[in-house]
Motif scaffolding. Structure first.
Motif, PDB file in Angstrom:
ATOM      1  N   ILE A 156       0.864  -1.177   0.000  1.00 38.96           N
ATOM      2  CA  ILE A 156       0.000   0.000   0.000  1.00 38.96           C
ATOM      3  C   ILE A 156       0.899   1.225   0.000  1.00 38.96           C
ATOM      4  CG2 ILE A 156      -1.804   1.273   1.198  1.00 38.96           C
ATOM      5  CD1 ILE A 156      -2.632  -1.394   2.486  1.00 38.96           C
ATOM      6  N   ARG A 157       0.827   2.011  -1.076  1.00 42.12           N
ATOM      7  CA  ARG A 157       1.607   3.245  -1.168  1.00 42.12           C
ATOM      8  C   ARG A 157       0.821   4.359  -0.505  1.00 42.12           C
ATOM      9  NH1 ARG A 157       3.637   4.744  -6.795  1.00 42.12           N
ATOM     10  NH2 ARG A 157       4.788   6.149  -5.477  1.00 42.12           N
ATOM     11  N   THR A 158       1.522   5.152   0.311  1.00 41.88           N
ATOM     12  CA  THR A 158       0.851   6.246   1.016  1.00 41.88           C
ATOM     13  C   THR A 158       1.594   7.551   0.804  1.00 41.88           C
ATOM     14  OG1 THR A 158       2.086   5.873   3.062  1.00 41.88           O
ATOM     15  CG2 THR A 158      -0.004   4.692   2.819  1.00 41.88           C
ATOM     16  N   LEU A 159       0.878   8.642   0.998  1.00 41.83           N
ATOM     17  CA  LEU A 159       1.455   9.975   0.992  1.00 41.83           C
ATOM     18  C   LEU A 159       0.646  10.816   1.957  1.00 41.83           C
ATOM     19  CD1 LEU A 159       3.502  11.983  -0.250  1.00 41.83           C
ATOM     20  CD2 LEU A 159       1.745  12.555  -1.932  1.00 41.83           C
ATOM     21  N   ASP A 160       1.314  11.448   2.886  1.00 50.12           N
ATOM     22  CA  ASP A 160       0.655  12.273   3.898  1.00 50.12           C
ATOM     23  C   ASP A 160      -0.412  11.494   4.663  1.00 50.12           C
ATOM     24  OD1 ASP A 160       2.206  14.468   3.106  1.00 50.12           O
ATOM     25  OD2 ASP A 160       0.740  15.071   1.593  1.00 50.12           O
ATOM     26  N   GLY A 161      -0.132  10.226   4.952  1.00 47.55           N
ATOM     27  CA  GLY A 161      -1.043   9.407   5.738  1.00 47.55           C
ATOM     28  C   GLY A 161      -2.275   8.899   4.997  1.00 47.55           C
ATOM     29  N   LYS A 162      -2.313   9.092   3.677  1.00 43.61           N
ATOM     30  CA  LYS A 162      -3.451   8.634   2.877  1.00 43.61           C
ATOM     31  C   LYS A 162      -2.977   7.591   1.879  1.00 43.61           C
ATOM     32  CE  LYS A 162      -5.829  13.033   3.210  1.00 43.61           C
ATOM     33  NZ  LYS A 162      -6.367  14.185   2.499  1.00 43.61           N
ATOM     34  N   ALA A 163      -3.783   6.541   1.704  1.00 47.10           N
ATOM     35  CA  ALA A 163      -3.447   5.501   0.737  1.00 47.10           C
ATOM     36  C   ALA A 163      -3.570   6.058  -0.676  1.00 47.10           C
ATOM     37  CB  ALA A 163      -4.365   4.301   0.917  1.00 47.10           C
ATOM     38  N   ARG A 164      -2.546   5.832  -1.490  1.00 48.92           N
ATOM     39  CA  ARG A 164      -2.549   6.306  -2.882  1.00 48.92           C
ATOM     40  C   ARG A 164      -2.706   5.171  -3.864  1.00 48.92           C
ATOM     41  NH1 ARG A 164       2.267   9.527  -4.593  1.00 48.92           N
ATOM     42  NH2 ARG A 164       0.833   9.981  -6.256  1.00 48.92           N
ATOM     43  N   ALA A 165      -2.213   3.983  -3.504  1.00 47.38           N
ATOM     44  CA  ALA A 165      -2.269   2.862  -4.437  1.00 47.38           C
ATOM     45  C   ALA A 165      -2.205   1.553  -3.666  1.00 47.38           C
ATOM     46  CB  ALA A 165      -1.112   2.946  -5.423  1.00 47.38           C
ATOM     47  N   PHE A 166      -2.901   0.569  -4.180  1.00 47.88           N
ATOM     48  CA  PHE A 166      -2.872  -0.787  -3.644  1.00 47.88           C
ATOM     49  C   PHE A 166      -2.222  -1.655  -4.720  1.00 47.88           C
ATOM     50  CE2 PHE A 166      -6.395   1.378  -1.686  1.00 47.88           C
ATOM     51  CZ  PHE A 166      -6.224   1.083  -0.343  1.00 47.88           C
ATOM     52  N   LEU A 167      -1.030  -2.175  -4.433  1.00 44.51           N
ATOM     53  CA  LEU A 167      -0.254  -2.887  -5.432  1.00 44.51           C
ATOM     54  C   LEU A 167      -0.058  -4.342  -5.045  1.00 44.51           C
ATOM     55  CD1 LEU A 167       2.466  -0.119  -5.752  1.00 44.51           C
ATOM     56  CD2 LEU A 167       0.489  -0.442  -7.237  1.00 44.51           C
ATOM     57  N   SER A 168       0.221  -5.164  -6.032  1.00 38.04           N
ATOM     58  CA  SER A 168       0.470  -6.576  -5.755  1.00 38.04           C
ATOM     59  C   SER A 168       1.849  -6.739  -5.124  1.00 38.04           C
ATOM     60  CB  SER A 168       0.396  -7.382  -7.048  1.00 38.04           C
ATOM     61  OG  SER A 168       1.570  -7.198  -7.818  1.00 38.04           O
ATOM     62  N   ASP A 169       2.158  -7.945  -4.712  1.00 34.89           N
ATOM     63  CA  ASP A 169       3.452  -8.218  -4.100  1.00 34.89           C
ATOM     64  C   ASP A 169       4.573  -8.301  -5.142  1.00 34.89           C
ATOM     65  OD1 ASP A 169       2.528 -10.552  -5.233  1.00 34.89           O
ATOM     66  OD2 ASP A 169       3.429 -11.836  -3.705  1.00 34.89           O
ATOM     67  N   LYS A 170       4.266  -8.101  -6.400  1.00 40.13           N
ATOM     68  CA  LYS A 170       5.265  -8.142  -7.464  1.00 40.13           C
ATOM     69  C   LYS A 170       6.078  -6.843  -7.523  1.00 40.13           C
ATOM     70  CE  LYS A 170       3.363 -11.781  -9.965  1.00 40.13           C
ATOM     71  NZ  LYS A 170       3.650 -12.884  -9.125  1.00 40.13           N
ATOM     72  N   TYR A 171       5.557  -5.759  -6.944  1.00 38.91           N
ATOM     73  CA  TYR A 171       6.266  -4.490  -6.941  1.00 38.91           C
ATOM     74  C   TYR A 171       7.354  -4.511  -5.868  1.00 38.91           C
ATOM     75  CZ  TYR A 171       2.916  -2.329 -10.058  1.00 38.91           C
ATOM     76  OH  TYR A 171       2.160  -2.017 -11.144  1.00 38.91           O
ATOM     77  N   LYS A 172       8.474  -3.884  -6.185  1.00 39.53           N
ATOM     78  CA  LYS A 172       9.589  -3.819  -5.247  1.00 39.53           C
ATOM     79  C   LYS A 172       9.730  -2.376  -4.773  1.00 39.53           C
ATOM     80  CE  LYS A 172      14.510  -4.687  -4.918  1.00 39.53           C
ATOM     81  NZ  LYS A 172      15.722  -5.055  -5.630  1.00 39.53           N
ATOM     82  N   ILE A 173       9.989  -2.201  -3.509  1.00 36.90           N
ATOM     83  CA  ILE A 173      10.184  -0.859  -2.954  1.00 36.90           C
ATOM     84  C   ILE A 173      11.617  -0.415  -3.251  1.00 36.90           C
ATOM     85  CG2 ILE A 173      10.253   0.503  -0.835  1.00 36.90           C
ATOM     86  CD1 ILE A 173       8.192  -1.482   0.311  1.00 36.90           C
ATOM     87  N   ILE A 174      11.742   0.739  -3.913  1.00 41.42           N
ATOM     88  CA  ILE A 174      13.051   1.291  -4.250  1.00 41.42           C
ATOM     89  C   ILE A 174      13.082   2.741  -3.779  1.00 41.42           C
ATOM     90  CG2 ILE A 174      14.661   1.859  -6.105  1.00 41.42           C
ATOM     91  CD1 ILE A 174      13.349  -0.320  -7.790  1.00 41.42           C
ATOM     92  N   ASP A 175      14.125   3.098  -3.064  1.00 42.30           N
ATOM     93  CA  ASP A 175      14.271   4.453  -2.552  1.00 42.30           C
ATOM     94  C   ASP A 175      14.644   5.394  -3.698  1.00 42.30           C
ATOM     95  OD1 ASP A 175      14.755   6.757  -1.138  1.00 42.30           O
ATOM     96  OD2 ASP A 175      16.161   5.853   0.267  1.00 42.30           O
ATOM     97  N   ASN A 176      13.983   6.541  -3.799  1.00 39.17           N
ATOM     98  CA  ASN A 176      14.258   7.507  -4.859  1.00 39.17           C
ATOM     99  C   ASN A 176      15.712   7.957  -4.866  1.00 39.17           C
ATOM    100  OD1 ASN A 176      11.624   7.450  -5.717  1.00 39.17           O
ATOM    101  ND2 ASN A 176      11.028   9.285  -4.607  1.00 39.17           N
ATOM    102  N   ASP A 177      16.305   8.112  -3.688  1.00 39.47           N
ATOM    103  CA  ASP A 177      17.711   8.532  -3.613  1.00 39.47           C
ATOM    104  C   ASP A 177      18.618   7.508  -4.298  1.00 39.47           C
ATOM    105  OD1 ASP A 177      16.925  10.757  -2.195  1.00 39.47           O
ATOM    106  OD2 ASP A 177      17.500   9.947  -0.242  1.00 39.47           O
ATOM    107  N   ASP A 178      18.343   6.226  -4.081  1.00 42.44           N
ATOM    108  CA  ASP A 178      19.150   5.178  -4.711  1.00 42.44           C
ATOM    109  C   ASP A 178      19.057   5.261  -6.235  1.00 42.44           C
ATOM    110  OD1 ASP A 178      19.826   4.224  -2.195  1.00 42.44           O
ATOM    111  OD2 ASP A 178      18.281   2.657  -2.206  1.00 42.44           O
ATOM    112  N   VAL A 179      17.861   5.461  -6.752  1.00 38.26           N
ATOM    113  CA  VAL A 179      17.664   5.571  -8.199  1.00 38.26           C
ATOM    114  C   VAL A 179      18.406   6.786  -8.743  1.00 38.26           C
ATOM    115  CG1 VAL A 179      15.970   5.919 -10.040  1.00 38.26           C
ATOM    116  CG2 VAL A 179      15.447   4.386  -8.140  1.00 38.26           C
ATOM    117  N   PHE A 180      18.289   7.910  -8.062  1.00 40.51           N
ATOM    118  CA  PHE A 180      18.952   9.140  -8.513  1.00 40.51           C
ATOM    119  C   PHE A 180      20.463   8.966  -8.570  1.00 40.51           C
ATOM    120  CE2 PHE A 180      21.161  13.070  -7.343  1.00 40.51           C
ATOM    121  CZ  PHE A 180      20.862  13.840  -8.460  1.00 40.51           C
TER     122      PHE A 180
END
Length: 69
Positions: A27-51
């Motif tokens: 579950i992706r959130t922003l400011d304490g609100k759910a923005r997206a419900f994703l399957s377990d196929k998505y991987k969490i990647i930190d934006n700083d690492d990508v940059f």
């Protein structure tokens, strides 16, 4: 549904999010609100690492950057 039938919306969300045989959910959130419900196929990647990885790779290819578009 949120405005016209909030009880039905709540019931639906609770049903689909608590099914016992389901795979884990992301579950992706922003400011304490759910923005997206994703399957377990998505991987969490930190934006700083990508940059920083992108900057490193671009530096290897001798790319040049300018502030002009």
């Amino acid at each position: 549904m949120k405005a016209s039938s909030p009880d039905l919306l709540s019931k639906n969300i609770n049903h689909w999010m608590t099914e016992p045989d389901e795979k884990p959910k992301l579950i992706r959130t922003l400011d304490g609100k759910a923005r997206a419900f994703l399957s377990d196929k998505y991987k969490i990647i930190d934006n700083d690492d990508v940059f920083f990885m992108s900057v490193d790779e671009m530096g290897k290819s001798n790319m040049q950057f300018s502030g002009q578009t």
